[in-house]
Design a protein around this motif. Structure first.
Motif, short mmCIF file in Angstrom:
data_model
loop_
_atom_site.label_atom_id
_atom_site.label_comp_id
_atom_site.label_asym_id
_atom_site.label_seq_id
_atom_site.Cartn_x
_atom_site.Cartn_y
_atom_site.Cartn_z
N ALA A 1 18.69 -10.91 60.93
CA ALA A 1 17.41 -10.20 60.92
C ALA A 1 16.93 -9.98 59.48
N ASP A 2 17.65 -10.58 58.51
CA ASP A 2 17.34 -10.38 57.09
C ASP A 2 17.40 -8.91 56.69
N ALA A 3 18.26 -8.15 57.37
CA ALA A 3 18.50 -6.76 57.00
C ALA A 3 19.82 -6.67 56.24
N ILE A 4 19.98 -5.58 55.50
CA ILE A 4 21.23 -5.37 54.75
C ILE A 4 22.17 -4.54 55.61
N PRO A 5 23.33 -5.10 55.97
CA PRO A 5 24.30 -4.28 56.70
C PRO A 5 25.01 -3.31 55.77
N ILE A 6 25.12 -2.05 56.20
CA ILE A 6 26.08 -1.14 55.59
C ILE A 6 27.19 -0.98 56.62
N THR A 7 28.36 -1.55 56.32
CA THR A 7 29.49 -1.41 57.23
C THR A 7 30.32 -0.24 56.73
N VAL A 8 30.66 0.66 57.63
CA VAL A 8 31.31 1.88 57.17
C VAL A 8 32.47 2.25 58.08
N GLY A 9 33.56 2.66 57.45
CA GLY A 9 34.67 3.22 58.21
C GLY A 9 35.97 2.48 58.11
N GLY A 10 36.11 1.41 58.85
CA GLY A 10 37.37 0.79 59.20
C GLY A 10 38.26 0.32 58.06
N SER A 11 39.47 -0.11 58.46
CA SER A 11 40.46 -0.55 57.48
C SER A 11 39.99 -1.84 56.79
N HIS A 12 40.59 -2.10 55.63
CA HIS A 12 40.01 -3.10 54.73
C HIS A 12 40.28 -4.55 55.14
N ASP A 13 41.14 -4.76 56.15
CA ASP A 13 41.30 -6.11 56.68
C ASP A 13 39.98 -6.63 57.25
N GLY A 14 39.11 -5.70 57.65
CA GLY A 14 37.80 -6.09 58.18
C GLY A 14 36.98 -6.90 57.19
N MET A 15 37.34 -6.84 55.90
CA MET A 15 36.50 -7.54 54.91
C MET A 15 36.48 -9.05 55.13
N TYR A 16 37.54 -9.62 55.71
CA TYR A 16 37.50 -11.06 55.94
C TYR A 16 36.39 -11.41 56.95
N GLY A 17 36.16 -10.53 57.92
CA GLY A 17 35.05 -10.73 58.87
C GLY A 17 33.69 -10.68 58.16
N LEU A 18 33.58 -9.76 57.19
CA LEU A 18 32.33 -9.67 56.41
C LEU A 18 32.13 -10.94 55.60
N PHE A 19 33.24 -11.43 55.01
CA PHE A 19 33.15 -12.63 54.17
C PHE A 19 32.73 -13.84 55.01
N GLY B 1 11.55 -3.94 64.50
CA GLY B 1 11.36 -2.70 63.75
C GLY B 1 11.25 -2.92 62.26
N GLN B 2 11.26 -4.19 61.83
CA GLN B 2 11.25 -4.54 60.40
C GLN B 2 12.30 -3.72 59.63
N ILE B 3 13.47 -3.62 60.24
CA ILE B 3 14.56 -2.82 59.66
C ILE B 3 15.08 -3.51 58.39
N GLU B 4 15.25 -2.70 57.35
CA GLU B 4 15.77 -3.22 56.07
C GLU B 4 17.26 -2.95 55.91
N VAL B 5 17.72 -1.84 56.48
CA VAL B 5 19.13 -1.47 56.36
C VAL B 5 19.65 -1.07 57.74
N ALA B 6 20.73 -1.73 58.17
CA ALA B 6 21.34 -1.39 59.46
C ALA B 6 22.76 -0.89 59.20
N ILE B 7 22.99 0.37 59.54
CA ILE B 7 24.32 0.96 59.33
C ILE B 7 25.15 0.72 60.58
N VAL B 8 26.31 0.08 60.39
CA VAL B 8 27.15 -0.25 61.54
C VAL B 8 28.57 0.24 61.28
N GLY B 9 29.18 0.84 62.30
CA GLY B 9 30.51 1.39 62.14
C GLY B 9 31.58 0.34 62.37
N SER B 10 32.54 0.27 61.45
CA SER B 10 33.72 -0.58 61.68
C SER B 10 34.85 0.29 62.18
N THR B 11 35.50 -0.16 63.26
CA THR B 11 36.62 0.59 63.82
C THR B 11 37.94 -0.13 63.61
#
Ligand SMILES: [Mn+2]
Length: 424
Positions: free
Chosen positions: A202-220, A105-115
């Motif tokens: 996929a060379d898209a930009i993730p927007i991660t939204v929602g969850g508690s901030h411990d999730g940031m280590y997974g992003l890192f 889909g040549q997606i540039e931004v993928a919004i994904v929910g963090s729980t």
């Protein structure tokens, strides 16, 4: 040396450089997830006789992938109309389940929910699905002019007109939610790393939204797997500095992500800037450790003395040479009168308008590779969704900045002339 040998060597050198760029040394480095070390007696033993061990909670459903070509799936029954009639995806966007879907889909931004849900006040696990419903009721219209992604994105979208770089110009997908393990923040972080990596691949930009901030280590971890160790920098907005070394013995905690990422040597201290802290930090030994490694910071006290505009310019200057910028916003940075729906409220801090300007400016100035909006707790929100509205606007203003950058706008404070013309 013969010319042919020289050419062969040069080609070899180029190829190995390419190979090195493709495979980050963080991917197979088990020291980055030390909680899995089987030789360590402090590792918890799990029940291997449990039929849902090891992967029941995050086993993938392969049915959506069957009997179809890869690509985003449009779920909307109607050609357009009010959002109340839309299937509740983020901004009524098509859904995607895999790297292949995003690429097709040549997606540039993928919004994904963090729980992820490890704040002292639980409830962030409900954030993404609550936001999908809220986004759809706050943005009145959607239009699907045909079946294609581009048509969907071109109209009926809640624009933020400040730059006229509208998010219609981006190709956006809803990438679903990332499962949280109910008993283990470590397992949740591993799942975040996996799902976010699918988007980055996929060379898209993730927007991660929602969850508690411990999730940031997974992003890192995911960002390191993609861009390499020391391959990105971090702009962290938070009322709290999240650099504590004390986390009751756990590696994953919603107050220690910045400490972990620097001390695991994923990111250089000098490549981290923290903004908006109102509380602990400066008097702590772990703060000194981070500052000695070059971390930059801007406390709320500095904002009070010098003003938001001045500090915003300092932040933009801090990150201006950063090649790949990861932006993480703990919504508790915003003054709590504007944002009741979060577990770490502080009464002081910027207004929503100030933070919207900040994320728009960063998206215009920098190559932002990941945008994270964390710690939204719908259980604590006001009934009219005051905080959900702010979270939604943080996403749309960030994407407006991306769209402006895509148009070639370089001034982070750019405003469309007609928006600032007083009509005379
Ligand atoms: Mn935080």
């Amino acid at each position: 040396m013969k010319l042919r040998t020289a050419i062969a060597l040069a080609v070899f050198a180029l190829t190995s450089q390419t190979a090195a760029a493709q495979q980050s040394d963080t991917i197979n480095d088990s020291s980055l997830t030390p909680w899995n070390d089987p030789s360590d007696p402090t590792v918890f033993r799990l029940n291997k006789d449990d039929p849902t061990f090891p992967g029941g909670w995050n086993k993938r459903n392969d049915k959506p992938k069957l009997k179809r070509e890869p690509g985003p799936i449009d779920l909307q029954r109607y050609y357009g109309g009010t959002m109340h009639n839309a299937f509740p995806t983020f901004f009524a966007m098509p859904v995607a389940f895999s790297t292949e879907d995003l690429k097709a889909g040549q997606i540039e931004v993928a919004i994904v929910g963090s729980t992820a849900d490890m704040n002292a006040v639980p409830g962030t696990r409900w954030a993404p699905n609550y936001l999908r419903g809220f986004v759809n009721s706050s943005a009145t219209y959607f239009t699907a002019r045909g079946d294609g992604m581009q048509e969907r994105n071109e109209s009926g979208f809640p624009m933020e007109l400040y730059t006229f770089g509208s998010i219609h110009e981006l190709r956006i997908a809803d990438y679903g939610n990332i499962a949280m393990h109910q008993s283990s923040g470590e397992r949740t972080v591993e799942e975040i790393r996996k799902v976010v990596s699918e988007i980055l691949d996929a060379d898209a930009i993730p927007i991660t939204v929602g969850g508690s901030h411990d999730g940031m280590y997974g992003l890192f971890l995911a960002a390191a797997d993609k861009f390499g160790r020391h391959g990105y920098c971090i702009a962290h907005f938070d009322s709290h500095y999240d650099g504590v070394s004390a986390a009751y013995g756990y590696y994953v905690h919603n107050g220690n992500g910045i400490y972990e990422v620097v001390n695991m040597d994923l990111v250089k201290g000098e490549d981290v800037v923290q903004v908006g802290m109102t509380s602990i930090g400066v008097i702590r030994d772990d703060f000194k450790v981070l500052v000695d490694k070059g971390m930059r910071y801007h406390y709320q006290a500095e904002i009070e003395r010098d003003g938001w505009d001045t500090v915003t310019r300092r932040v933009l200057d801090d990150v201006k040479d950063c090649e790949n910028l990861l932006v993480t916003v703990d919504i508790d940075i915003i003054a709590s009168a504007h944002i009741p729906g979060t577990g770490g409220r502080e009464v002081d801090g910027p207004t929503p308008a100030q933070m919207l300007q900040m994320v728009r400016a960063l998206a215009i100035q920098n190559n932002v590779v990941l945008f994270d909006v964390a710690e939204y707790n719908p259980m604590l929100d006001s009934r009219d969704g005051q905080s959900a509205l702010v979270v939604t606007k943080l996403m749309t203003h960030f994407m407006t900045g991306l769209a402006a950058r895509k148009r070639g706008i370089t001034d982070p404070f750019y405003l469309h002339p007609q928006m600032v013309d007083d009509g005379r």
